[in-house]
Design a protein around this motif. Structure first.
Motif, PDB file in Angstrom:
ATOM      1  N   THR A 245     -15.915 -19.816  -8.729  1.00  9.31           N
ATOM      2  CA  THR A 245     -14.477 -20.091  -8.632  1.00  9.31           C
ATOM      3  C   THR A 245     -14.172 -21.579  -8.634  1.00  9.31           C
ATOM      4  O   THR A 245     -13.100 -21.995  -9.064  1.00  9.31           O
ATOM      5  CB  THR A 245     -13.904 -19.459  -7.361  1.00  9.31           C
ATOM      6  OG1 THR A 245     -14.658 -19.924  -6.225  1.00  9.31           O
ATOM      7  CG2 THR A 245     -14.005 -17.938  -7.434  1.00  9.31           C
ATOM      8  N   ASP A 246     -15.115 -22.412  -8.162  1.00  4.02           N
ATOM      9  CA  ASP A 246     -14.933 -23.860  -8.203  1.00  4.02           C
ATOM     10  C   ASP A 246     -16.282 -24.525  -8.010  1.00  4.02           C
ATOM     11  O   ASP A 246     -17.212 -23.943  -7.432  1.00  4.02           O
ATOM     12  CB  ASP A 246     -13.954 -24.333  -7.130  1.00  4.02           C
ATOM     13  CG  ASP A 246     -13.373 -25.710  -7.445  1.00  4.02           C
ATOM     14  OD1 ASP A 246     -13.620 -26.218  -8.561  1.00  4.02           O
ATOM     15  OD2 ASP A 246     -12.688 -26.293  -6.585  1.00  4.02           O
ATOM     16  N   ALA A 247     -16.372 -25.753  -8.506  1.00  5.85           N
ATOM     17  CA  ALA A 247     -17.617 -26.518  -8.370  1.00  5.85           C
ATOM     18  C   ALA A 247     -17.260 -27.992  -8.342  1.00  5.85           C
ATOM     19  O   ALA A 247     -16.302 -28.425  -8.999  1.00  5.85           O
ATOM     20  CB  ALA A 247     -18.566 -26.221  -9.536  1.00  5.85           C
ATOM     21  N   THR A 248     -18.011 -28.760  -7.566  1.00  2.95           N
ATOM     22  CA  THR A 248     -17.725 -30.188  -7.465  1.00  2.95           C
ATOM     23  C   THR A 248     -19.002 -30.950  -7.145  1.00  2.95           C
ATOM     24  O   THR A 248     -19.966 -30.390  -6.595  1.00  2.95           O
ATOM     25  CB  THR A 248     -16.660 -30.454  -6.377  1.00  2.95           C
ATOM     26  OG1 THR A 248     -16.305 -31.833  -6.385  1.00  2.95           O
ATOM     27  CG2 THR A 248     -17.174 -30.081  -4.995  1.00  2.95           C
ATOM     28  N   TRP A 249     -18.997 -32.227  -7.508  1.00  2.48           N
ATOM     29  CA  TRP A 249     -20.106 -33.110  -7.162  1.00  2.48           C
ATOM     30  C   TRP A 249     -19.839 -33.750  -5.809  1.00  2.48           C
ATOM     31  O   TRP A 249     -18.734 -34.200  -5.534  1.00  2.48           O
ATOM     32  CB  TRP A 249     -20.268 -34.205  -8.200  1.00  2.48           C
ATOM     33  CG  TRP A 249     -20.795 -33.772  -9.532  1.00  2.48           C
ATOM     34  CD1 TRP A 249     -20.091 -33.600 -10.673  1.00  2.48           C
ATOM     35  CD2 TRP A 249     -22.160 -33.475  -9.863  1.00  2.48           C
ATOM     36  NE1 TRP A 249     -20.911 -33.204 -11.708  1.00  2.48           N
ATOM     37  CE2 TRP A 249     -22.189 -33.122 -11.238  1.00  2.48           C
ATOM     38  CE3 TRP A 249     -23.345 -33.466  -9.139  1.00  2.48           C
ATOM     39  CZ2 TRP A 249     -23.368 -32.770 -11.893  1.00  2.48           C
ATOM     40  CZ3 TRP A 249     -24.519 -33.111  -9.794  1.00  2.48           C
ATOM     41  CH2 TRP A 249     -24.529 -32.769 -11.149  1.00  2.48           C
ATOM     42  N   ALA A 250     -20.853 -33.813  -4.961  1.00  2.00           N
ATOM     43  CA  ALA A 250     -20.822 -34.568  -3.712  1.00  2.00           C
ATOM     44  C   ALA A 250     -22.008 -35.525  -3.776  1.00  2.00           C
ATOM     45  O   ALA A 250     -23.114 -35.195  -3.367  1.00  2.00           O
ATOM     46  CB  ALA A 250     -20.923 -33.647  -2.494  1.00  2.00           C
ATOM     47  N   GLY A 251     -21.778 -36.705  -4.358  1.00  2.00           N
ATOM     48  CA  GLY A 251     -22.899 -37.595  -4.646  1.00  2.00           C
ATOM     49  C   GLY A 251     -23.718 -37.003  -5.776  1.00  2.00           C
ATOM     50  O   GLY A 251     -23.194 -36.680  -6.847  1.00  2.00           O
ATOM     51  N   LYS A 253     -25.335 -34.159  -5.333  1.00  3.05           N
ATOM     52  CA  LYS A 253     -25.451 -32.739  -5.005  1.00  3.05           C
ATOM     53  C   LYS A 253     -24.324 -31.958  -5.677  1.00  3.05           C
ATOM     54  O   LYS A 253     -23.189 -32.423  -5.738  1.00  3.05           O
ATOM     55  CB  LYS A 253     -25.406 -32.525  -3.489  1.00  3.05           C
ATOM     56  CG  LYS A 253     -26.565 -33.168  -2.735  1.00  3.05           C
ATOM     57  CD  LYS A 253     -26.444 -32.908  -1.240  1.00  3.05           C
ATOM     58  CE  LYS A 253     -27.610 -33.530  -0.476  1.00  3.05           C
ATOM     59  NZ  LYS A 253     -27.504 -33.299   0.984  1.00  3.05           N
ATOM     60  N   ALA A 254     -24.650 -30.772  -6.141  1.00  5.15           N
ATOM     61  CA  ALA A 254     -23.655 -29.885  -6.744  1.00  5.15           C
ATOM     62  C   ALA A 254     -23.268 -28.829  -5.722  1.00  5.15           C
ATOM     63  O   ALA A 254     -24.128 -28.134  -5.183  1.00  5.15           O
ATOM     64  CB  ALA A 254     -24.218 -29.214  -7.995  1.00  5.15           C
ATOM     65  N   VAL A 255     -21.972 -28.730  -5.431  1.00  8.68           N
ATOM     66  CA  VAL A 255     -21.464 -27.754  -4.465  1.00  8.68           C
ATOM     67  C   VAL A 255     -20.677 -26.701  -5.244  1.00  8.68           C
ATOM     68  O   VAL A 255     -19.780 -27.036  -6.030  1.00  8.68           O
ATOM     69  CB  VAL A 255     -20.567 -28.423  -3.406  1.00  8.68           C
ATOM     70  CG1 VAL A 255     -20.150 -27.421  -2.348  1.00  8.68           C
ATOM     71  CG2 VAL A 255     -21.290 -29.614  -2.774  1.00  8.68           C
ATOM     72  N   VAL A 256     -20.993 -25.433  -5.015  1.00  4.90           N
ATOM     73  CA  VAL A 256     -20.431 -24.348  -5.821  1.00  4.90           C
ATOM     74  C   VAL A 256     -19.844 -23.284  -4.905  1.00  4.90           C
ATOM     75  O   VAL A 256     -20.507 -22.831  -3.960  1.00  4.90           O
ATOM     76  CB  VAL A 256     -21.511 -23.719  -6.730  1.00  4.90           C
ATOM     77  CG1 VAL A 256     -20.889 -22.614  -7.592  1.00  4.90           C
ATOM     78  CG2 VAL A 256     -22.166 -24.777  -7.605  1.00  4.90           C
ATOM     79  N   GLY A 257     -18.587 -22.879  -5.174  1.00  3.87           N
ATOM     80  CA  GLY A 257     -17.957 -21.776  -4.463  1.00  3.87           C
ATOM     81  C   GLY A 257     -17.888 -20.556  -5.356  1.00  3.87           C
ATOM     82  O   GLY A 257     -17.755 -20.670  -6.583  1.00  3.87           O
ATOM     83  N   SER A 258     -17.966 -19.366  -4.763  1.00  3.83           N
ATOM     84  CA  SER A 258     -17.999 -18.142  -5.561  1.00  3.83           C
ATOM     85  C   SER A 258     -17.006 -17.121  -5.034  1.00  3.83           C
ATOM     86  O   SER A 258     -16.478 -17.234  -3.926  1.00  3.83           O
ATOM     87  CB  SER A 258     -19.411 -17.532  -5.568  1.00  3.83           C
ATOM     88  OG  SER A 258     -19.701 -16.945  -4.311  1.00  3.83           O
ATOM     89  N   ALA A 259     -16.795 -16.084  -5.861  1.00  2.00           N
ATOM     90  CA  ALA A 259     -15.863 -15.018  -5.498  1.00  2.00           C
ATOM     91  C   ALA A 259     -16.417 -14.134  -4.392  1.00  2.00           C
ATOM     92  O   ALA A 259     -15.666 -13.347  -3.804  1.00  2.00           O
ATOM     93  CB  ALA A 259     -15.551 -14.172  -6.731  1.00  2.00           C
ATOM     94  N   THR A 260     -17.688 -14.240  -4.081  1.00  3.73           N
ATOM     95  CA  THR A 260     -18.277 -13.452  -2.999  1.00  3.73           C
ATOM     96  C   THR A 260     -18.045 -14.086  -1.635  1.00  3.73           C
ATOM     97  O   THR A 260     -18.381 -13.490  -0.616  1.00  3.73           O
ATOM     98  CB  THR A 260     -19.790 -13.295  -3.215  1.00  3.73           C
ATOM     99  OG1 THR A 260     -20.413 -14.589  -3.199  1.00  3.73           O
ATOM    100  CG2 THR A 260     -20.070 -12.626  -4.556  1.00  3.73           C
ATOM    101  N   GLY A 261     -17.505 -15.296  -1.604  1.00  2.78           N
ATOM    102  CA  GLY A 261     -17.246 -15.974  -0.335  1.00  2.78           C
ATOM    103  C   GLY A 261     -18.300 -16.984   0.056  1.00  2.78           C
ATOM    104  O   GLY A 261     -18.198 -17.602   1.123  1.00  2.78           O
TER     105      GLY A 261
END
Length: 494
Positions: A245-251, A253-261
């Motif tokens: 559902t969304d993804a972003t860089w933190a330095g 590191k790749a941070v990823v959110g999903s529809a499963t929570g």
């Protein structure tokens, strides 16, 4: 030549200047006196709109007494005329009543369906709430994670936020535009230069790292790819546990959110942390100015802050209850059909405020350390995307299925500008200098520029490249877009 009301040959014919129809004069005058309209087309009408028609006819004899046959025939004619007029009016009323009845039946059917759906959702919510209470009690008895009221963030995290805020807020408004930054003239010449193949169809997540070399792209099948903008190829992939559902860089590191929570953190292609604080879909992610604190929002009406330096969830705040939850293992089961479900999130560049957009069109501003509500702004619909300007002054937001972008001045808490792009907007993005606002939608991309000295807006770029997500490249010298087919397009000077 027949009367349009009685259907018989008129004795004194007249024609309507409104509809051009022929009438018996006495019948149409009676109709106008009662209704004031032309019976054929319903237009407003007076007797002055009637035009006499000269025709040859036999002169009628003087009216006889009622005892004669001609007198009786005349009375019968008048009664027949009245009956014809009444029948015509009844037919009109019947047709109108049938239309109103049909509309009322459709409205009743829709109301019954809505009531049934709302009743079902209420029952599901009550059932979910009862399960939450039982689950929390069991966890407390077993000595595991439980619900705890918090006065704010951990001291070490709060100190990092304070230090970041102090260092950034002093210089933010006085800083100069970096050398080599894109100008309005250069942006106006941007054209599509590079187009990838369809990488991840159905993807809606795009994030470009600080160097402007790598783009993070998520897909509906749970695959996340790292696309090199210089090599024009996917250089790394990793999988999560549901549609991204969304993804972003933190330095780095790749941070990823999903529809499963879930919210997962990847570094060098390997999963280094996983969180399941949300009950339901994670809808958006945002990175704090510290670079190692990340926020997520979800349909469970909460936002969660994560400390990537220790890989822990440090707080969870529910927008309707104000409760804080200090455990990353806490699971909150709740119905997703709530108007306070959060759809979008962004953190102020100074790091002291967090903005979250809800389904019912509210923008909620929170103090990030205490979790206290700081302000509320109202939008016309579900807040699809929002973004703080890098100078810390403005907040841009767009509602779902909207062609306009609302600009809020944080100093006065007022909506100071509404930018109409002329087509639906899916994604917005400010550049580092706070002068260029990038928008992307199914009909194309625009760049809106704010001239600080003149306090005026202009549009240096409009491109027909469709996009579900957009971002500026390094020094705003390029624009990176992702469409719903998973194609990445880079716009820059040729």
């Amino acid at each position: 030549m027949l009367c349009a009301i009685s259907g018989e040959a008129p004795q004194v014919p007249v024609v309507s200047s409104k509809s051009g129809s022929v009438f018996e004069k006495r019948l149409i005058e009676a109709y106008i006196a009662e209704n004031g309209k032309d019976p054929v087309n319903g237009e407003e009408m007076t007797t002055e709109d009637l035009i006499d028609i000269n025709s040859q006819r036999v002169v009628r004899p003087r009216p006889p007494t009622l005892t004669s046959i001609p007198s009786l025939l005349s009375i019968f004619q008048e009664e027949w005329d009245a009956l014809a007029l009444e029948t015509y009016t009844l037919q009109q009323n019947l047709a109108q009543t049938r239309r109103e009845l049909s509309a009322a039946l459709y409205q009743h059917d829709a109301a019954v369906r809505v009531i049934a759906r709302v009743t079902k959702e209420r029952d599901e919510a009550r059932d979910a709430l009862s399960k939450v209470t039982v689950g929390a009690s069991r966890s407390a008895g077993a000595g595991e994670a439980m619900q705890v009221d918090s006065e704010g963030l951990p001291a070490a995290v709060a100190e990092r936020i304070d230090n970041t805020h102090a260092s950034l807020s002093k210089t933010r408004r006085k800083r100069q535009v970096p050398e080599g930054w894109a100008t309005s003239d250069s942006i106006s010449t941007y054209k599509p230069l590079e187009t990838s193949e369809a990488l991840y169809p159905g993807g809606r997540a795009l994030s470009v790292n600080s160097t402007g070399e790598l783009a993070l792209v998520g897909s509906v099948d749970g695959v996340v790819g790292v696309y090199s903008l210089t090599q024009k190829a996917v250089v790394q992939t990793f999988n999560t546990d549901g549609p991204v559902t969304d993804a972003t860089w933190a330095g780095n590191k790749a941070v990823v959110g999903s529809a499963t929570g879930s919210v997962k953190v990847f570094e060098n292609g390997s999963e280094v942390a996983s969180f399941a604080s949300h009950a339901g879909e994670v809808t958006a992610l945002a990175v704090h100015a510290t670079g190692d604190i990340v926020a997520s929002v979800g349909v469970d009406k909460s936002y969660v802050l994560y400390d990537l330096s220790t890989n822990t969830a440090i707080t969870q705040i529910f927008t309707d209850s104000g409760k804080y939850f200090m455990s990353c293992d806490y699971n909150y089961s709740h119905t997703n059909n709530d108007l306070l479900a959060l759809l979008s999130v962004h953190i102020h560049p100074d790091g002291n405020l967090l903005a979250a957009g809800t389904v019912n069109g509210q923008i909620k501003i929170f103090d990030i350390k205490s979790g206290a509500a700081a302000a509320d702004f109202a939008m016309s619909g579900p807040v699809k995307s929002l973004h703080f300007s890098e100078n810390g002054t403005f907040l841009a937001a767009v509602a779902a299925q909207s062609t306009t972008v609302s600009i809020w001045d944080l100093r006065s808490a007022k909506e100071t500008k509404v930018l109409d792009t002329g087509s639906y907007v899916n994604s917005i993005f400010w550049d580092y200098t706070g002068q260029f606002l990038l928008t992307g939608g199914p009909s194309g991309i625009t760049v809106q520029q704010f001239n600080k000295s003149a306090k005026q807006w202009s549009e240096p770029l409009r491109s027909a490249v469709p996009a579900v997500a957009v971002a500026f490249g390094s020094a705003a010298q390029s624009i990176v877009s992702l469409n719903d087919a998973g194609v990445i397009t880079v716009l820059a000077q040729s």
